[in-house]
Design an enzyme around this catalytic site. Structure first.
Site, PDB file in Angstrom:
ATOM      1  CG  LEU A  50       6.435   1.699  -6.548  1.00 29.20           C
ATOM      2  CD1 LEU A  50       7.170   1.371  -7.825  1.00 29.20           C
ATOM      3  CD2 LEU A  50       5.548   2.917  -6.750  1.00 29.20           C
TER       4      LEU A  50
ATOM      5  CB  ALA B 247       4.452  -6.499  -1.068  1.00 34.75           C
TER       6      ALA B 247
ATOM      7  N   GLY C 115       5.056 -11.523  -5.038  1.00 34.49           N
ATOM      8  CA  GLY C 115       5.403 -12.842  -4.540  1.00 34.49           C
ATOM      9  C   GLY C 115       6.869 -12.980  -4.204  1.00 34.49           C
TER      10      GLY C 115
ATOM     11  N   GLY D  20       8.982 -10.330  -3.276  1.00 36.31           N
ATOM     12  CA  GLY D  20       9.556  -9.266  -2.472  1.00 36.31           C
ATOM     13  C   GLY D  20       8.925  -7.936  -2.827  1.00 36.31           C
TER      14      GLY D  20
ATOM     15  CE  LYS E  55       9.195  -8.874  -7.755  1.00 38.20           C
ATOM     16  NZ  LYS E  55       7.943  -8.224  -7.915  1.00 38.20           N
TER      17      LYS E  55
ATOM     18  CG  ASP F 250       1.731 -15.017  -9.743  1.00 36.92           C
ATOM     19  OD1 ASP F 250       0.506 -15.267  -9.704  1.00 36.92           O
ATOM     20  OD2 ASP F 250       2.320 -14.398  -8.838  1.00 36.92           O
TER      21      ASP F 250
END
Ligand SMILES: *[C@@H]1O[C@H](CO)[C@@H](O)[C@H](O)[C@H]1NC(C)=O
Ligand SMILES: *[C@@H]1O[C@H](CO)[C@@H](O)[C@H](O)[C@H]1NC(C)=O
Ligand SMILES: *[C@@H]1O[C@H](CO)[C@@H](O)[C@H](O)[C@H]1NC(C)=O
Ligand SMILES: *[C@@H]1O[C@H](CO)[C@@H](O)[C@H](O)[C@H]1NC(C)=O
Ligand SMILES: *[C@@H]1O[C@H](CO)[C@@H](O)[C@H](O)[C@H]1NC(C)=O
Ligand SMILES: *[C@@H]1O[C@H](CO)[C@@H](O)[C@H](O)[C@H]1NC(C)=O
Ligand SMILES: *[C@@H]1O[C@H](CO)[C@@H](O)[C@H](O)[C@H]1NC(C)=O
Ligand SMILES: *[C@@H]1O[C@H](CO)[C@@H](O)[C@H](O)[C@H]1NC(C)=O
Ligand SMILES: *[C@@H]1O[C@H](CO)[C@@H](O)[C@H](O)[C@H]1NC(C)=O
Ligand SMILES: *[C@@H]1O[C@H](CO)[C@@H](O)[C@H](O)[C@H]1NC(C)=O
Ligand SMILES: *[C@@H]1O[C@H](CO)[C@@H](O)[C@H](O)[C@H]1NC(C)=O
Ligand SMILES: *[C@@H]1O[C@H](CO)[C@@H](O)[C@H](O)[C@H]1NC(C)=O
Length: 837
Positions: free
Chosen positions: A490, A492, A494, A496, A512, A610
């Site tokens: 789906l 990528a 920070g 993985g 994830k 983030d």
């Protein structure tokens, strides 16, 4: 809407204008004539009969026919000839057609002279001096509406379930006055000081506890439509299924929509499927199903599976041939203070055997989650839950032989499997009966001698697991299968890549696969617990996790519409969908609420670090959900591979200046990033991109110049040109965004304030230029990467207190390539300052 709210009350009062506010003594309503009502002055509420399955109930209803109070409770009904009287001796009576008094308010001795229904839906009986001596608000049934003060003396009831506010401010849902299966509220240090806590639902949909000793109300829950719309009634209701929910209903519609539920997982409601009933979810649906453990059982009532099951042959009637039915992925619910359940640390086969040999034991559950806990159920009520994701095995005592439930497709397989199991069991019985019982009972003796609290501690642990809706542990194999070998990627992020997967119970999930995490199992579980203790509509929910060897995976709910950046920055014809202004504003508000919760409201506060459009996901209704929070703590700071690239959360353009300046990272750093996202929601442009139209300036800088000139229109997304844009909202959003991206963290508002400013509750002063006079902001100081993992914890755990920053580079997941400015040791000045604003 406008038209309707104008016309309906008119129409209503015209047709049935018996009398508005006052109800005269001696008047009555009859079940046979639904047109007879007692109205509140502005007709928002009325008292009248409502037809239900079992007959007619006398209720106070919201206009449109939503009952908020029922005489005698929701289950008390009368027949067609029933009536509801306000007697001249001052009592309210519900009378059946037969003449029997079904319910009486018992107020005839209180000198009641008048009754009235007010506009908040409160039916009040008053004495001659006008004092309220009885009211429906003080005698609630199963519902609380705005304006109603729910105190510790009151109780909501629905069947065998009840809901109460406790002295110490906790809210509890209780089964049969004995088992609390939901307990939430104030922590005990605050709760012990409360004088007279009151639970109230605000009209905008916030459920909160207030008390004289609390400076501000403690917020228990938000209705997911809170503060939206006009002429909407929100109400809190204890449903007959034992769940507590907030609903909303638009005036006159008669339609109710669920907006919040105390228990997200209905199968966690104690006794939902009755005694020995097993709660599970159908492959296709989200509705729980009640079944029986095996063919050794039959339903108590074939027409109502919720009534539970009974053994076809009772244990007493088969002495010697009793055996244990094994149920994989099943548990029997255990909540404190359920004294009759016994908790031990023993292996799975001992868990089975001990129940078999214990004469009072009816069933047992062995948790296979590594804790080695075994629960023996000796009470006469057993509430079961079966789900492929549950890491436990349960046993129920039955009269042999065991007759498993037919499995629809794998029947032969199932039979041979169970035959094998019987064989295995025989071996196990023979071998272990002698050895294990002796060893185990020796161990119990040893344990209970050495630590008397052993059992009660473990019971508490289990309670935590159940009550917090803790995420389930999944095996790597399960996840490998669910994602078909990590096939459908789906995206990528920070930490993985993220893959789409389908769990065995058909829940669609996003898996994830974390990279660069080499933390111990225990620490990982603690972080997972922190993440999963967050429950908010605007946060992506963690469903499960996997920690096996090197593998660390997190399983989240799947968001149908992906991330916000796909909608904002790709041309509408490519993404196929343009977000309307209304949707954008809702996304802005929802995101702000989600972050507010992380910063200010959840137990272990979390700085996200983030915030960017890529981390704001949209569900099928374009509600925003913040993802990827709480992960910063998981990264191993010693890992050199990730140190330079990934040890710092955050993405160019959204990183607050303090990240690069070796200054403390606080929740205000998130506010900065949010401000950038907000600007992008309004403008549809990346804040750091440089365009010809913006005089080759970064968009955020140019936007402020235009704003100064009063040219707000220029900032708003051109793609919205032919749509209705609420310019008042847009201006507000733009102003808020400039406040958020102030260079000085102390100039930025707290996230809660941001929500209020967006909602227009708080006045917004004109923002100063975001890039202020603080040019020398510590760029160029040397930066030391701490190799001590604890700095990570402080930084992710504290929302308001400044924590030392120990980061020095940033992630390169931005859209356009950028120079890898600094690495760990590369301390001195770099030209990155110009990239910040
Ligand atoms: C109630 O009102 C409706 C609509 O005016 C009417 O059709 C109906 O006959 C009335 N019912 C009774 C029992 O009066
Ligand atoms: C009040 O009046 C009703 C009906 O007349 C009667 O059933 C009831 O017993 C009376 N209550 C008392 C306390 O007298
Ligand atoms: C009301 O009366 C009907 C028949 O007259 C009876 O079936 C029903 O059980 C009664 N309900 C109550 C609550 O007494
Ligand atoms: C009224 O009194 C009767 C008889 O004492 C009792 O059964 C009933 O529960 C009382 N009703 C209420 C609403 O308290
Ligand atoms: C009726 O009164 C209540 C309470 O004052 C108010 O909240 C509500 O908006 C009013 N409804 C109408 C339709 O005027
Ligand atoms: C009405 O009730 C209040 C409070 O219970 C009491 O103080 C007052 O005396 C009553 N008045 C009458 C006229 O009974
Ligand atoms: C609820 O409590 C508030 C604050 O104490 C009070 O103003 C209000 O009148 C109360 N409402 C009712 C219905 O008693
Ligand atoms: C509820 O509790 C009562 C009293 O403890 C008990 O008699 C009754 O059997 C319980 N009900 C169920 C369904 O277990
Ligand atoms: C009240 O609820 C909190 C969880 O919100 C829990 O930690 C605490 O133990 C509860 N207090 C009591 C006395 O049950
Ligand atoms: C309870 O709340 C107080 C004050 O907000 C806080 O200091 C304390 O750490 C909290 N305790 C727990 C166990 O969460
Ligand atoms: C509770 O009361 C005690 C004693 O009055 C006081 O020391 C303490 O600070 C109070 N706790 C809170 C959270 O207000
Ligand atoms: C599960 O759902 C399917 C489709 O909705 C239905 O056909 C089936 O009967 C359900 N199974 C059970 C056990 O209710």
């Amino acid at each position: 809407m406008e038209l309707r709210s104008l016309i309906f009350p008119l129409f209503f009062s015209f047709l049935f204008s018996i009398s508005a506010a006052q109800i005269t003594p001696g008047s009555s309503l009859s079940a046979s004539n639904p047109n007879q009502t007692w109205l509140s002055p502005n007709t928002t509420f009325f008292v009248g009969f409502v037809q239900v399955d079992s007959g007619y109930v006398a209720a106070i209803n919201y206009f449109g026919g939503v009952p908020i109070w029922t005489a005698g409770g929701p289950s008390v009904s009368v027949d067609f000839d029933g009536a509801f009287h306000f007697r001249s001796n001052g009592t309210l009576q519900l009378v059946n057609g037969s003449g029997a008094v079904v319910w009486d308010s018992n107020t005839s001795h209180l000198g009641v002279t008048s009754a009235s229904l007010d506009d908040s839906g409160n039916l009040v009986l008053r004495n001659r001096s006008g004092f309220s001596v009885w009211s429906s608000f003080q005698n609630p049934t199963d519902t609380i509406v705005p304006g109603q003060n729910f105190t510790v003396k009151q109780v909501l009831k629905s069947g065998i379930y009840s809901f109460q506010l406790r002295n110490y401010g906790n809210l509890t849902l209780r089964w049969n006055d004995s088992i609390d299966y939901w307990n939430q509220g104030l922590n005990s240090s605050v709760g012990s000081n409360l004088s007279s806590p009151v639970l109230g639902l605000q009209p905008i949909g916030i459920l909160s506890i207030s008390d004289l000793t609390l400076t501000s109300a403690y917020i228990v829950a938000y209705s997911n439509d809170y503060a939206e719309g006009a002429d909407i009634l929100r109400f809190l209701k204890l449903d007959s299924d034992g769940n507590l929910r907030i609903y909303s209903s638009a005036l006159g519609s008669g339609i109710t929509t669920m907006r919040w539920a105390a228990l997200a997982d209905q199968c966690q409601v104690f006794g939902y499927c009755g005694n020995l009933g097993i709660c599970s979810y159908n492959d296709s649906g989200s509705n729980p199903i009640c079944g029986c453990p095996s063919e050794n059982f039959e339903p108590v009532d074939v027409n109502d599976s919720r009534k539970g099951c009974k053994r076809k042959v009772e244990i007493e009637n088969c002495p010697g041939s009793a055996t244990m039915l094994e149920m994989d992925h099943a548990k029997f619910l255990t909540y404190q203070p359920e004294i009759s359940s016994q908790v031990f640390f023993v292996g799975i086969s001992a868990c089975r055997l001990n129940c078999l040999v214990g004469s009072s034991c009816a069933a047992s559950t062995s948790l296979s989650d590594g804790t080695g806990l075994c629960y023996l159920k000796t009470s006469d009520f057993v509430s079961g839950y079966q789900n492929p994701s549950l890491p436990s095995t349960s046993y129920v005592k039955v009269c042999g032989p065991v007759k498993p439930n037919p499995t629809p497709n794998l029947q032969i397989d199932g039979n041979s499997k169970s035959r094998l199991r019987v064989w295995l069991l025989v071996v196990v019985v023979v071998v272990t009966l002698v050895g294990l019982v002796a060893i185990e009972s020796g161990m119990w003796w040893w344990c209970s001698r050495n630590s008397p609290k052993f059992g009660s501690l473990s019971a508490q642990y289990a309670l935590l697991e159940y009550a917090s809706g803790a995420p389930v542990q999944l095996s790597y194999n399960d996840l490998n299968r669910a994602t078909k070998g990590f096939k459908e990627k789906l995206g990528a992020g920070g930490f993985g890549a993220v893959y789409k997967g389908i769990l065995a119970n058909t829940t669609v999930v996003a898996v994830k696969r974390l990279e660069g995490i080499e933390q111990g199992e225990k620490q990982f579980r603690m972080e997972v617990a922190t993440i999963s203790s967050t429950h908010h509509l605007n946060l992506v929910r963690l469903i499960g996790f996997c920690s096996e060897g090197r593998h660390r995976l997190l399983v989240y709910e799947f968001m149908k519409n992906g991330s916000l950046d796909n909608f904002l920055f790709t041309p509408a014809e490519q993404s196929g969908k343009l977000l309307s202004w209304e949707q954008r504003f809702n996304i802005a508000l929802g995101t702000a609420r989600g972050i507010t919760y992380l910063h200010e409201e959840c137990r272990d506060c979390i700085v996200h670090c983030d915030i960017k459009p890529e981390n704001i996901l949209l569900d099928e209704n374009y509600n925003s959900k913040v993802s990827d929070f709480g992960l910063a703590k998981l990264i191993n700071p010693k890992d050199h591979r990730y140190r330079t690239l990934r040890s710092v959360r955050g993405t160019r353009g959204y990183l607050a200046p303090e990240w690069l300046a070796n200054l403390p990272i606080t929740s205000k750093s998130d506010v900065y990033s949010y401000g950038m996202v907000l600007l992008e929601l309004v403008s549809g442009r990346r804040n750091f991109e440089v365009f010809e139209e913006t005089n080759r300036k970064k968009f955020s800088v140019w936007a402020y110049e235009e704003f100064e000139k009063g040219n707000v229109n220029a900032i708003v997304d051109k793609k919205l040109d032919d749509q209705d844009v609420d310019m008042e909202q847009a201006t507000r959003a733009i102003q808020v965004s400039f406040w958020c991206i102030q260079e000085q963290p102390s100039h930025r508002p707290m996230m809660g304030k941001v929500v209020q400013m967006l909602e227009g509750i708080t006045e917004i002063k004109k923002p100063p230029a975001p890039k202020a006079t603080t040019e020398g902001l510590a760029f160029g100081t040397s930066i030391n990467m701490s190799s001590n993992g604890s700095t990570f914890s402080t930084f992710a755990a504290s929302a308001s207190a400044p924590a030392p920053s120990s980061f020095s580079s940033y992630q390169t997941t931005g859209v356009s390539p950028l120079p890898l400015g600094r690495n760990m040791e590369g301390a001195s000045s770099s030209p990155l300052g110009s990239d910040l604003n």
